[in-house]
Enzyme design. Sequence first.
Site, PDB file in Angstrom:
ATOM      1  N   LYS A 134      -0.053   4.377  -2.449  1.00 26.98           N
ATOM      2  CA  LYS A 134      -1.174   4.517  -3.374  1.00 26.98           C
ATOM      3  C   LYS A 134      -2.364   5.208  -2.697  1.00 26.98           C
ATOM      4  O   LYS A 134      -2.948   6.145  -3.238  1.00 26.98           O
ATOM      5  CB  LYS A 134      -1.583   3.146  -3.923  1.00 26.98           C
ATOM      6  N   ASP A 192      -2.621   2.283  -9.380  1.00 21.74           N
ATOM      7  CA  ASP A 192      -3.261   1.071  -8.888  1.00 21.74           C
ATOM      8  C   ASP A 192      -3.124  -0.027  -9.934  1.00 21.74           C
ATOM      9  O   ASP A 192      -2.432   0.127 -10.922  1.00 21.74           O
ATOM     10  CB  ASP A 192      -4.730   1.345  -8.582  1.00 21.74           C
TER      11      ASP A 192
END
Length: 214
Positions: free
Chosen positions: A124, A142
């Site tokens: 991420k 996220d």
Amino acid sequence: MAQQLDYQTLQQIFSRFQALEPEPVGELFHTNAYTLLVAVVLSAQATDVGVNKATRPLFATVDTPQAMLALGLDGLTEAIKTIGLYRQKAQNVMRLSQILVDDYGGQVPSSRAALQSLPGVGRKTANVVLNIWWHIPAQAVDTHIFRLGNRTGICPGRDVAAVERAIEDHLPAEFQQHAHHWLILHGRYICTARNPRCGICPIRDLCPFEDKTI
DNA sequence: ATCCCGAGGG
DNA sequence: CCCTCTGGAT
């Protein structure tokens, strides 16, 4: 079956958000590639507002890996003590900064493999740096985007990788940089985890979840 | 699956 | 009080 994610939907999300907040909010404060990387590492399981509160004064004087090493672990730990998970994050940032100086000439690498090899940097975080700084199409999924994608059905997936693919499959490459931020903002301020603000949601008519009574 | 871990909101 | 927050490492 819910609506597919497309550019018009994203435009609706963004224009509605601008109507609510004329001033840009919800962005992680940064001044260069290094401070962006650090800010994203610090943002794990923490709010953007909380991270910015600590990083704004910190980055004013510490905005390079060399300066971070000079500050030292104790100094950094103290500087970010108001952010959750601060001990692990401080150690990761120190180790990461040492690697940047030793192996990358103090620069932030532009490849996913190099980024993810850094301590505290997973898929991420790497995707955020690739997308925001290097302008390489990559969707950082996220907590906000994962929740929003599945709740609204515009980019669903059992895991993060599936949601990533759902976004990339339905979106032209030239829009993927904006899409990331727009989706974050929508999840952060409208499609919230608890008590989503369906009453002011710009894609209300596309969403199967919404409570029509709000 | 678990740990890390303070701040803010409801 | 409880839940959530731009996750990553073990």
